[in-house]
Scaffold this active site. Structure first.
Site, PDB file in Angstrom:
ATOM      1  N   HIS A 271       0.811  -1.209   0.000  1.00  0.00           N
ATOM      2  CA  HIS A 271       0.000   0.000   0.000  1.00  0.00           C
ATOM      3  C   HIS A 271       0.843   1.257   0.000  1.00  0.00           C
ATOM      4  O   HIS A 271       0.422   2.303  -0.502  1.00  0.00           O
ATOM      5  CB  HIS A 271      -0.924   0.021   1.221  1.00  0.00           C
ATOM      6  CG  HIS A 271      -1.753   1.264   1.290  1.00  0.00           C
ATOM      7  ND1 HIS A 271      -1.382   2.365   2.031  1.00  0.00           N
ATOM      8  CD2 HIS A 271      -2.916   1.602   0.681  1.00  0.00           C
ATOM      9  CE1 HIS A 271      -2.285   3.320   1.885  1.00  0.00           C
ATOM     10  NE2 HIS A 271      -3.226   2.884   1.084  1.00  0.00           N
ATOM     11  N   CYS A 272       2.062   1.196   0.541  1.00  0.00           N
ATOM     12  CA  CYS A 272       2.819   2.423   0.783  1.00  0.00           C
ATOM     13  C   CYS A 272       3.621   2.908  -0.416  1.00  0.00           C
ATOM     14  O   CYS A 272       3.418   4.015  -0.909  1.00  0.00           O
ATOM     15  CB  CYS A 272       3.748   2.230   1.990  1.00  0.00           C
ATOM     16  SG  CYS A 272       2.862   2.047   3.555  1.00  0.00           S
TER      17      CYS A 272
END
Length: 430
Positions: A271-272
């Site tokens: 996600h990052c």
């Protein structure tokens, strides 16, 4: 910036025993479990009834949280019933913040905030952990709560931001041992947020404003994203120059100052890394009408690494008088990083799509990922038998469960994207 260590002694916050965690994914579940472990009464809310039912039966779907930890909790209530959030003292929002068409999608944050508004009381505390652009906490979250409740952040309740730093599969730096950045919209809110998290983690890092904390989170991952893009482009150029980029990186890493080792790969995932730099670039473009050129170039390089891997796969097959069309290709590892089942934004998905589009017959094998449905999947137990029937094997994610000696022995042709194999005639490195 201040660091504090140990459990804070704020009697006001310590008396708050009902914690509501909104979102029980890779971020929310570890937080909820830890809060329950230290004796707080925790309600974990998630609209996904399947997740809630699994947790209610003591079965974890997050690898960092074992079933044994769930079984020992006496004050954790997972639920899909919003009414269970009533009378919360502390609420933490840990919902996804994806990109949609290159722009931040804060619909989950907005929805979670609206859900909390029905139960917000004077004196309570709300903390946002979801990654976002600077200003979200003070503007979006505070404004929604004010509009729906008439309660003003800083006057009627505490509001803060504490960015998540979860690294799935990392056994050394866990939720408890990773320093936690804390911030508030007022000094009193900062003290309250700090006191809450000091009960859960070994070290907190206080910053002066929620905007600082929001930017710090984006900076952390933008730094990593940019440096990965640098070595990825270096790997492409080194291959064209006939130089082993891995050997060059190892040599450079012997310098005890002024160099930090990053390694190339088939792309970035999770996600990052694929998301956070784009959030920052979007914010700069929207707020300042400027381009963040460094970030935009890094995003372009990393996003096209799967395309580069596929082109290298075609070159290797051509060297054997074969082509991608009709070739049987095995992809080892589809999680975005070793030791986890997390496939969010995994470069393997794009790679499989490109290979199939060019007519290849693709299968994948991953000891951690069991719900892959984008292409045929070979069970881990049958992996080594499948290798000998494959024209080309691509190592994408280097899980420790793989027997690299056997993979090298049984693979007719291998493209190593992680530098896990010694040089050999049938092995090519990224």
């Amino acid at each position: 910036m201040e660091r504090t260590t140990g459990v804070a002694g704020d009697d006001n916050v310590a008396a708050r025993t009902k914690v509501a965690v909104l979102g029980l994914g890779y971020v929310g579940l570890p937080l909820a479990v830890r809060a329950a472990e230290v004796g707080l009464d925790v309600v974990g809310y998630d609209p996904d009834e399947g997740k809630v039912e699994s947790l209610q039966h003591g079965v974890s779907y997050v690898e960092d949280i074992g079933d044994n930890r769930l079984s020992q909790l006496t004050s954790f209530e997972p639920t899909s019933d919003v009414h269970e959030l009533r009378e919360f003292d502390v609420a933490v929002i840990t919902v996804p913040t994806p990109l949609r068409a290159g722009a931040p999608d804060l619909s989950f944050v907005e929805s979670a905030t609206r859900t909390l508004a029905d139960h917000l009381r004077p004196g309570a505390m709300v903390v946002l952990e979801s990654t976002t652009y600077p200003g979200t906490t003070e503007r979006l979250v505070a404004d929604i709560l004010l509009d729906l409740t008439g309660l003003r952040a800083g006057r009627d309740f505490h509001l803060g931001f504490s960015p998540e730093r979860i690294d799935p599969g990392n056994r050394e730096f866990t939720f408890e041992t990773t320093p936690k950045i804390v911030s508030g919209t007022t000094v009193e809110a900062l003290d309250a947020v700090d006191a809450f998290y000091s009960q859960l983690v070994a070290t907190t890092v206080r910053v002066s404003a929620t905007k600082v904390a929001e930017l710090a989170k984006l900076l952390e991952n933008t730094f990593r994203h940019v440096n990965i893009a640098l070595v990825n482009e270096m790997a492409i150029l080194a291959h064209d120059l006939g130089i082993d980029v891995w050997e060059a990186i190892d040599a450079a890493a012997t310098k005890p100052f002024g160099f930090m080792k990053f390694t190339p790969g088939p792309g970035v995932g999770g996600h990052c890394l694929p998301i956070d730099p784009a959030y920052l670039s979007w914010a700069v473009r929207t707020e300042l009408d400027k381009s963040f050129r460094f970030v935009e170039l890094a995003v372009d390089i990393n996003n096209h690494m799967p395309d580069y891997v596929v082109s290298r796969a075609g070159e290797l097959l051509n060297s054997r008088r074969m082509c991608l069309n009709g070739a049987r290709i095995g992809v080892l590892g589809v999680a975005y990083k070793p030791g986890t089942s997390d496939v969010r934004e995994s470069p393997a998905e794009r790679m499989v799509e490109l290979l199939a589009h060019q007519g290849a017959e693709v299968w994948v094998s991953d000891p951690h990922v069991i719900d892959w449905n984008r292409s045929p999947r070979v069970e881990f137990e049958s992996l080594y038998d499948a290798l000998v029937e494959t024209d080309l094997v691509i190592l994408v994610t280097d899980h420790e469960e793989f027997d690299y000696g056997k993979i090298a022995e049984f693979s007719p042709l291998l493209l190593d994207c992680r530098n896990r194999f010694d040089s050999a005639a049938h092995i090519a490195k990224l």
